[in-house]
Structures are given as C-alpha cells and as structure tokens.
Design a protein around this motif. Structure first.
Motif, short mmCIF file in Angstrom:
data_model
loop_
_atom_site.label_atom_id
_atom_site.label_comp_id
_atom_site.label_asym_id
_atom_site.label_seq_id
_atom_site.Cartn_x
_atom_site.Cartn_y
_atom_site.Cartn_z
N ALA A 143 6.47 36.74 -12.47
CA ALA A 143 5.12 36.30 -12.14
C ALA A 143 4.12 37.43 -12.36
O ALA A 143 4.44 38.61 -12.23
CB ALA A 143 5.05 35.83 -10.69
N ARG A 144 2.89 37.06 -12.70
CA ARG A 144 1.83 38.05 -12.83
C ARG A 144 1.59 38.71 -11.47
O ARG A 144 1.56 38.04 -10.45
CB ARG A 144 0.55 37.37 -13.31
CG ARG A 144 0.67 36.73 -14.69
CD ARG A 144 -0.48 35.78 -14.96
NE ARG A 144 -0.37 35.17 -16.27
CZ ARG A 144 -1.06 34.10 -16.64
NH1 ARG A 144 -1.89 33.54 -15.81
NH2 ARG A 144 -0.91 33.60 -17.86
N PRO A 145 1.40 40.02 -11.43
CA PRO A 145 1.19 40.68 -10.14
C PRO A 145 -0.15 40.27 -9.53
O PRO A 145 -1.16 40.15 -10.22
CB PRO A 145 1.20 42.17 -10.50
CG PRO A 145 0.84 42.22 -11.95
CD PRO A 145 1.40 40.97 -12.56
N THR A 146 -0.16 40.01 -8.25
CA THR A 146 -1.38 39.68 -7.53
C THR A 146 -1.39 40.40 -6.20
O THR A 146 -0.35 40.82 -5.68
CB THR A 146 -1.50 38.16 -7.28
OG1 THR A 146 -0.35 37.71 -6.52
CG2 THR A 146 -1.56 37.37 -8.57
N VAL A 204 1.07 30.09 -15.06
CA VAL A 204 0.08 29.07 -15.44
C VAL A 204 -1.32 29.51 -15.03
O VAL A 204 -1.55 29.91 -13.88
CB VAL A 204 0.42 27.71 -14.80
CG1 VAL A 204 -0.68 26.69 -15.08
CG2 VAL A 204 1.76 27.20 -15.32
N THR A 205 -2.24 29.42 -15.98
CA THR A 205 -3.66 29.64 -15.72
C THR A 205 -4.41 28.34 -15.93
O THR A 205 -4.21 27.66 -16.95
CB THR A 205 -4.23 30.71 -16.68
OG1 THR A 205 -3.60 31.96 -16.41
CG2 THR A 205 -5.73 30.86 -16.52
N LEU A 206 -5.26 27.99 -14.98
CA LEU A 206 -6.15 26.85 -15.12
C LEU A 206 -7.55 27.39 -15.39
O LEU A 206 -8.07 28.18 -14.61
CB LEU A 206 -6.15 25.99 -13.85
CG LEU A 206 -4.80 25.42 -13.41
CD1 LEU A 206 -4.96 24.60 -12.13
CD2 LEU A 206 -4.17 24.58 -14.51
N SER A 207 -8.14 26.98 -16.50
CA SER A 207 -9.46 27.47 -16.90
C SER A 207 -10.50 26.36 -16.84
O SER A 207 -10.30 25.28 -17.38
CB SER A 207 -9.40 28.02 -18.33
OG SER A 207 -10.71 28.32 -18.80
N GLY A 208 -11.62 26.67 -16.17
CA GLY A 208 -12.74 25.74 -16.16
C GLY A 208 -13.61 25.85 -17.39
O GLY A 208 -14.61 25.14 -17.53
N GLN A 209 -13.26 26.76 -18.30
CA GLN A 209 -13.97 26.98 -19.57
C GLN A 209 -15.44 27.33 -19.38
O GLN A 209 -16.26 27.13 -20.28
CB GLN A 209 -13.84 25.76 -20.48
CG GLN A 209 -12.41 25.34 -20.77
CD GLN A 209 -12.32 24.24 -21.80
OE1 GLN A 209 -12.56 24.46 -22.99
NE2 GLN A 209 -12.01 23.04 -21.33
N VAL A 223 4.25 18.88 -14.02
CA VAL A 223 3.33 18.81 -15.15
C VAL A 223 4.00 19.45 -16.35
O VAL A 223 4.43 20.60 -16.29
CB VAL A 223 2.01 19.53 -14.83
CG1 VAL A 223 1.13 19.62 -16.08
CG2 VAL A 223 1.26 18.83 -13.71
N GLY A 224 4.08 18.72 -17.45
CA GLY A 224 4.67 19.26 -18.66
C GLY A 224 6.12 18.86 -18.84
O GLY A 224 6.82 18.50 -17.88
N THR A 225 6.56 18.94 -20.09
CA THR A 225 7.94 18.58 -20.43
C THR A 225 8.63 19.71 -21.19
O THR A 225 9.50 19.47 -22.03
CB THR A 225 7.96 17.29 -21.27
OG1 THR A 225 7.14 17.49 -22.44
CG2 THR A 225 7.46 16.10 -20.48
N GLY A 226 8.20 20.94 -20.92
CA GLY A 226 8.89 22.08 -21.50
C GLY A 226 8.17 22.77 -22.63
O GLY A 226 8.66 23.77 -23.15
N THR A 227 6.99 22.28 -23.00
CA THR A 227 6.23 22.92 -24.08
C THR A 227 4.79 23.15 -23.63
O THR A 227 4.27 22.41 -22.78
CB THR A 227 6.19 22.04 -25.34
OG1 THR A 227 5.47 20.84 -25.06
CG2 THR A 227 7.60 21.68 -25.79
N PRO A 249 8.68 28.87 -21.65
CA PRO A 249 9.04 30.15 -21.02
C PRO A 249 7.91 31.15 -20.92
O PRO A 249 8.01 32.13 -20.17
CB PRO A 249 10.15 30.68 -21.95
CG PRO A 249 9.82 30.08 -23.29
CD PRO A 249 9.26 28.72 -23.01
N ASP A 250 6.84 30.96 -21.68
CA ASP A 250 5.77 31.95 -21.75
C ASP A 250 4.56 31.53 -20.92
O ASP A 250 4.36 30.35 -20.65
CB ASP A 250 5.35 32.17 -23.20
CG ASP A 250 6.49 32.67 -24.06
OD1 ASP A 250 7.26 33.51 -23.56
OD2 ASP A 250 6.61 32.20 -25.21
#
Length: 405
Positions: free
Chosen positions: A83-86, A169-174, A111-115, A140-141
């Motif tokens: 995990a990314r350090p926080t 996972v990053t969620l972006s509001g753009q 959420v998601g099927t592996g890709t 994996p990435d």
C-alpha cells in the motif's frame, strides 16, 4: 479580548505538558478582539516526516457490481502489503478498536474484474449506491479511476458502507466534481428515520484509498464544502488514506473542507481520521477538514501545505465575502471536541485566523487537546491565540508533549 500581534506570536515556540480539550464555533464578534495567554515554554515532539440504483440493505453480490472475493487473511492488516504510505508512522498514538480499519475479507461486492479498464466511475457509483463492503479488483498495479459522477450513498443501503482500495486505488474528481457524498437528510438519497440528523446509519468508512482533485465549487447544498467527501449524519471514519489537491469554494464565512466536510454524527460521536495524509487542499476555510458541531479525533496523521484562501473571516467583515480561517482544520459550532494525537500539521496557511487550526465554540463549551504532535510553520495572516491556532472554547486548550510554533 485583544489578539496578540502576529510578529510576537509567530516567533513563539511552545512546549506544553498538560492536557485539555477543544470545541467548535465561529466568533460572533470581530475575532481580532481576543487576547491570547502568554506562552513561554518549549516542547518536544515526534520527529516523523511522514445513476445510483436502489438496492436492499446489505445486498448480496450483483451482476455488474462484481463478485465477493475472500482475502488470504480473515483479519486485514492496518495497511495492505504494497500500500502507498500514509499518515505519520512515528505518531505513536493508540488506535481504539472503533477507529481501526474494517475487515473487508468478505466483501459484499467488488469493483472491477481484474483489469484497470474494468474499474470505472460507473462501477464505483453503482457499488456505493448499493452499499455494503466494497473492495476493488483492478489488477496488480496502482490505478486511478477518473470519476465522471459523484458516488452517492443511498441511506437505506447498509448499514455499513465501506470502500477499501487496498492501497492501490485512486479516485479522481478531475478538478470537476466532488467524489463521494453521504447525507442522511437528503430526500433524494432516501429518508430512513424521522430524525435524520441523529441516526446511527449509514456507517461510512473509507480506507486504503487516495482521493485527488475533488472539487465541490458551486455545490452549496447544506452550506457547501467537502471537495473530496461530504458527510451529514450517520457515522464516518477515514483510515490509511491520502487526500491531495482537493478544492471547494474560495469564499464564504462558514463554508469549508477542501478534502472533507462533516455535519452531524450520531450521538455526537467523533469522526476518526487515522494514519491518513492531507496535502495541497484549498478552500475558503479548512484546507483539509471542516465541520460544524462535530467532534474529531485525528490520530497519527499528516496535514501539510493546505490553505484557507477566503477573505473577511466569520462573520464576514463589511465589504468582504468572508472566510480565510483554518489552514488545515476548521471547526465551528457549540459543544464539540477535537483531539489531535501523534500528528504533524505543518506548512498550512490561513489568510485570516488559525493557520493550522481554527476552533470556535460559540457557547464556549468545546475543548481542544493536542498530544504528542508537531504543529509548525502554519502562518495566520490575520489573528491567532497560539502559534498557528485560533481558539475560543472551554478554558484553554490542552497541549501534552507537543511542539507548537
């Protein structure tokens, strides 16, 4: 009371070893009229530099929302491997059981099927609306999901709603929209009790996730704010997560929370923020966190380089739009408490008061407690009662084993 000149206060290093508590609210008189106590001791502290379909409550896995997947261990680690350090790894504050990460080894939906391509904004929006324990399978990435709509919690679907990004996972509001929304008093999300402002559900947890470029500018429902996340009612906590570059309206006397805005929590219980990082947030008030009448417990976290960019404070001075307080944290209301432990708050900036923390308890019943933390280089360009802090509450704040300068 009359405020100490900034030149004298900013140069002051404070080290205190007694404890006290804090509460919220905004000054009703010109805050520049308060006089801080004189602090002349020095401190030691940690060194770390560190739309939405209707669904039944606790629904089973559904086609299109992914299928439940068991993890290797029934008890998830505080931070998943890789995990990314926080947060502040040297914080040292004990984490109570209720503030820890939720076990997501048996998710309701994935959420998601592996890709990466399978992890879409639409899938996130649908999963959040359906509720339950939500994990991600995006490959994996690390992956960034560009949100094209705000994910909104449906109040009948829970009682637990957990988003666990596994640290990848990053969620972006753009830079265009708020990312996540929960409001127990919003009829469009369903009313589930007759006392929406004090119900015990939904219980929303975000963990092992990154929220970037959320923007609630122009979203004035419930007073606005909450560039990444807006919450009213139920329960809410944040664990092992990172918030970066979030925004909300640049002006407004009581609007705030570039990353998070919270109104109401069940039985006045606190919002927990644990092992999390907030950077680069910008809003009228509260460059990271903002609330009215809500208590907070911030543990082993980092709040750095956030800003309150409004002008005119609260209430707004004549001829100004208001705001500019709480470079990192803005708390207003009557009786509430704020506890900051094992946390670094540095490099934040307020045009008006409280470069690090703005804390006003209107009826002077609120309490502020800072333990084992470092607050430094948080300029207040208008007023403060302690270095980087503007405080009006019950007695004086409590500072223990902390650096305030």
């Amino acid at each position: 009371m009359r405020l100490r000149p900034l030149a004298a206060v900013v140069a002051l290093g404070v080290a205190l070893t007694t404890l006290s508590a804090c509460g919220p609210s905004v000054p009703r008189a010109d805050p520049r009229s308060a006089q801080p106590p004189v602090l002349d001791t020095d401190t030691a502290a940690p060194t770390a530099e560190a739309d939405q379909p209707t669904a039944q409550a606790n629904p089973p896995a559904r086609t299109g929302l992914g299928t439940p997947k068991a993890s290797a261990s029934p008890t998830p680690p505080a931070k998943p491997q890789g995990a990314r350090p926080t947060g502040n790894p040297s914080g040292g504050a004990a984490i109570p059981a209720e503030a820890r990460a939720v076990d997501t080894s048996k998710p309701t939906r994935t959420v998601g099927t592996g890709t990466p391509a399978s992890c879409t904004s639409t899938a996130v929006v649908r999963a959040v609306a359906a509720g339950g324990i939500i994990t991600f399978d995006c490959g994996p990435d690390p992956v960034t999901i560009q949100m094209t709509a705000t994910a909104k919690v449906r109040n009948a679907n829970g009682p637990k709603v957990v988003l666990d990004g596994g640290g990848k996972v990053t969620l972006s509001g753009q830079g265009k929209r708020r990312i996540l929304y929960m409001n127990t008093c919003d009829a469009l999300q369903g009313w589930t009790t007759s006392h929406c402002n004090d119900q015990d559900h939904p219980q929303l947890t975000v963990q092992n996730l990154t929220f970037v470029d959320g923007d609630a500018t122009g979203q004035r429902t419930e007073g606005g704010g909450g560039g990444a996340i807006f919450v009213r009612g139920g329960r809410f906590k944040v664990v092992n997560s990172h918030f970066a570059g979030n925004r909300c309206d640049r002006t407004g006397p009581d609007l705030g929370g570039a990353a998070i805005r919270v109104l109401d929590q069940h039985n006045d219980q606190p919002v927990y923020v644990v092992n999390s990082t907030f950077t680069g947030g910008s809003c009228a008030n509260g460059g990271a966190l903002s609330s009215i009448g809500v208590s907070w417990v911030v543990l082993n976290s980092v709040l750095r380089d956030n800003e309150a960019v409004g002008n005119g404070a609260n209430p707004a001075r004549s001829g100004t739009p208001g705001g500019g307080s709480g470079g990192a944290i803005y708390c207003d209301g009557d009786k509430f408490s704020v506890r900051i432990a094992g946390t670094i708050i540095e490099g934040n900036d307020a045009n008006e008061g409280g470069g690090a923390v703005f804390f006003v308890s209107n009826n002077r019943t609120g309490t502020l407690r800072v333990e084992g933390s470092t607050l430094r280089r948080n300029p207040s360009h208008g007023f403060e009662t302690y270095p980087g802090i503007f405080y009006l509450g019950s007695g004086a704040p409590t500072f223990a084993s902390s650096t305030i300068r």
